[in-house]
Motif scaffolding. Structure first.
Motif, PDB file in Angstrom:
ATOM      1  N   GLN A  31     -18.338  55.611  43.879  1.00 32.38           N
ATOM      2  CA  GLN A  31     -17.197  54.897  44.434  1.00 32.38           C
ATOM      3  C   GLN A  31     -16.032  55.850  44.704  1.00 32.38           C
ATOM      4  N   ARG A  34     -16.803  57.725  47.855  1.00 33.25           N
ATOM      5  CA  ARG A  34     -16.564  56.907  49.048  1.00 33.25           C
ATOM      6  C   ARG A  34     -15.072  56.824  49.366  1.00 33.25           C
ATOM      7  N   VAL A  35     -14.257  56.632  48.346  1.00 29.73           N
ATOM      8  CA  VAL A  35     -12.812  56.535  48.558  1.00 29.73           C
ATOM      9  C   VAL A  35     -12.275  57.855  49.117  1.00 29.73           C
ATOM     10  N   ARG A  37     -13.915  60.102  50.884  1.00 30.42           N
ATOM     11  CA  ARG A  37     -14.369  60.208  52.274  1.00 30.42           C
ATOM     12  C   ARG A  37     -13.518  59.347  53.191  1.00 30.42           C
ATOM     13  N   GLN A  38     -13.201  58.116  52.756  1.00 28.53           N
ATOM     14  CA  GLN A  38     -12.367  57.236  53.568  1.00 28.53           C
ATOM     15  C   GLN A  38     -10.965  57.812  53.744  1.00 28.53           C
ATOM     16  N   LEU A  39     -10.406  58.369  52.685  1.00 31.42           N
ATOM     17  CA  LEU A  39      -9.081  58.987  52.787  1.00 31.42           C
ATOM     18  C   LEU A  39      -9.090  60.173  53.750  1.00 31.42           C
ATOM     19  N   THR A  41     -11.162  60.606  56.255  1.00 34.33           N
ATOM     20  CA  THR A  41     -11.307  60.053  57.599  1.00 34.33           C
ATOM     21  C   THR A  41      -9.982  59.503  58.112  1.00 34.33           C
ATOM     22  N   MET A  42      -9.253  58.802  57.250  1.00 34.00           N
ATOM     23  CA  MET A  42      -7.950  58.263  57.646  1.00 34.00           C
ATOM     24  C   MET A  42      -6.971  59.389  57.982  1.00 34.00           C
ATOM     25  N   SER A  45      -7.906  60.907  61.303  1.00 36.28           N
ATOM     26  CA  SER A  45      -7.548  59.974  62.366  1.00 36.28           C
ATOM     27  C   SER A  45      -6.040  60.017  62.635  1.00 36.28           C
TER      28      SER A  45
END
Length: 105
Positions: A31, A34-35, A37-39, A41-42, A45
């Motif tokens: 978990q 995943r967090v 990786r999302q950070l 990506t954000m 972006s």
């Protein structure tokens, strides 16, 4: 980036094992991955949106240049020798430091 030594890393691992337990630790680690990786990506972006919003004039813009430490390094420490000599006060050209005045500080 993070200055974590081997002893500190082992301590963090032992604390994570005590907090989550051996059966929940792999799920918690997944978990966290995943967090992160999302950070990432954000953040990528947001960088791309900023570059697109600035337009083609700023195509060479680097977001890291907004960091004050990087700004100082780029504009003052990475200058050529001629620029450094031109900016240096005359009292430092001979390699000596100017006298210290405690009343001036």
């Amino acid at each position: 980036m993070l200055n974590i030594g081997a002893g500190e890393f082992l301590l963090l691992g032992a604390l994570a094992l005590l907090i989550f337990g051996p059966d929940q630790l792999p799920k918690a680690a997944a978990q966290v991955g995943r967090v992160l990786r999302q950070l990432r990506t954000m953040a990528d972006s947001a960088k791309n949106d900023l570059r697109e919003g600035l337009g083609p004039e700023f195509k060479d813009f680097d977001v890291q240049d907004l960091n004050p430490k990087r700004f100082v390094q780029k504009h003052f420490w990475e200058a050529g020798d001629d620029e450094v000599e031109a900016r240096r006060p005359a009292s430092q050209l001979n390699g000596k430091r100017p006298p210290f005045d405690p009343e001036a500080t």
